[in-house]
Design a protein around this motif. Structure first.
Motif, short mmCIF file in Angstrom:
data_model
loop_
_atom_site.label_atom_id
_atom_site.label_comp_id
_atom_site.label_asym_id
_atom_site.label_seq_id
_atom_site.Cartn_x
_atom_site.Cartn_y
_atom_site.Cartn_z
N GLN A 1 -1.56 13.60 11.29
CA GLN A 1 -1.76 15.05 11.31
C GLN A 1 -0.88 15.71 10.25
N ILE A 2 -1.50 16.65 9.50
CA ILE A 2 -0.78 17.41 8.47
C ILE A 2 -1.27 18.86 8.53
N THR A 3 -0.64 19.71 7.73
CA THR A 3 -1.12 21.09 7.60
C THR A 3 -2.04 21.16 6.39
N VAL A 4 -2.80 22.24 6.29
CA VAL A 4 -3.72 22.41 5.16
C VAL A 4 -2.94 22.50 3.85
N GLU A 5 -1.76 23.11 3.88
CA GLU A 5 -0.94 23.25 2.67
C GLU A 5 -0.43 21.90 2.17
#
Length: 145
Positions: A85-89
């Motif tokens: 899991q990561i952020t869009v940025e």
């Protein structure tokens, strides 16, 4: 070039034969105009974000040699690269690092929940495109599954 010489006196009378030569100049002119029209309009046919959209009726893709990178977006809007899991940025830098580790540009598969907002999916695809990746496919399920 063929041309017909008219004898003195207007060429009327018994010695005149019908001209059997075809004038190809207008044909060449029309073909050149059509060629120019096609050359100008062909680049305009490809527009928008370069995305390979698979047909929902198509068979499963067989890509065993070059394992694609799967980007998934769940119903809550959380973004995952494969299962991390990561952020869009963080998406563009992570994809750039993956591409540098490989020798060729990886194929990117974007999987998003069908109930997800269209804007969120386009934001993810925009980040992928902004990072310089051109081999992007949106994954769908086959009809009847």
């Amino acid at each position: 070039m063929a041309f017909h010489v008219v004898p003195p006196g207007g060429g009327r009378g018994r010695g005149r034969r019908p001209m059997a030569d075809i004038n190809v100049t207008p044909l060449v002119d029309v073909m050149l105009v059509l060629l120019i029209i096609f050359m100008v309009t062909a680049p305009l046919l490809v527009t928008g974000v370069p995305v390979d959209l698979p047909d929902a009726n198509s068979k499963a893709l067989n890509d065993e040699d070059n394992k694609p990178v799967q980007i998934s977006v769940d119903t809550s809007g959380a973004v995952f690269i494969d299962e991390m899991q990561i952020t869009v940025e963080e998406l563009a830098p992570k994809l750039t690092a993956i591409a540098e580790a490989r020798r060729d540009e990886p194929r990117i598969y974007v999987r998003a929940d069908s109930t997800l907002d269209y804007g969120m999916v386009m934001r993810v695809v925009g980040e992928v495109n902004g990072a310089g990746f051109k081999k992007v496919a949106l994954i769908t399920e086959q009809k009847g599954n």
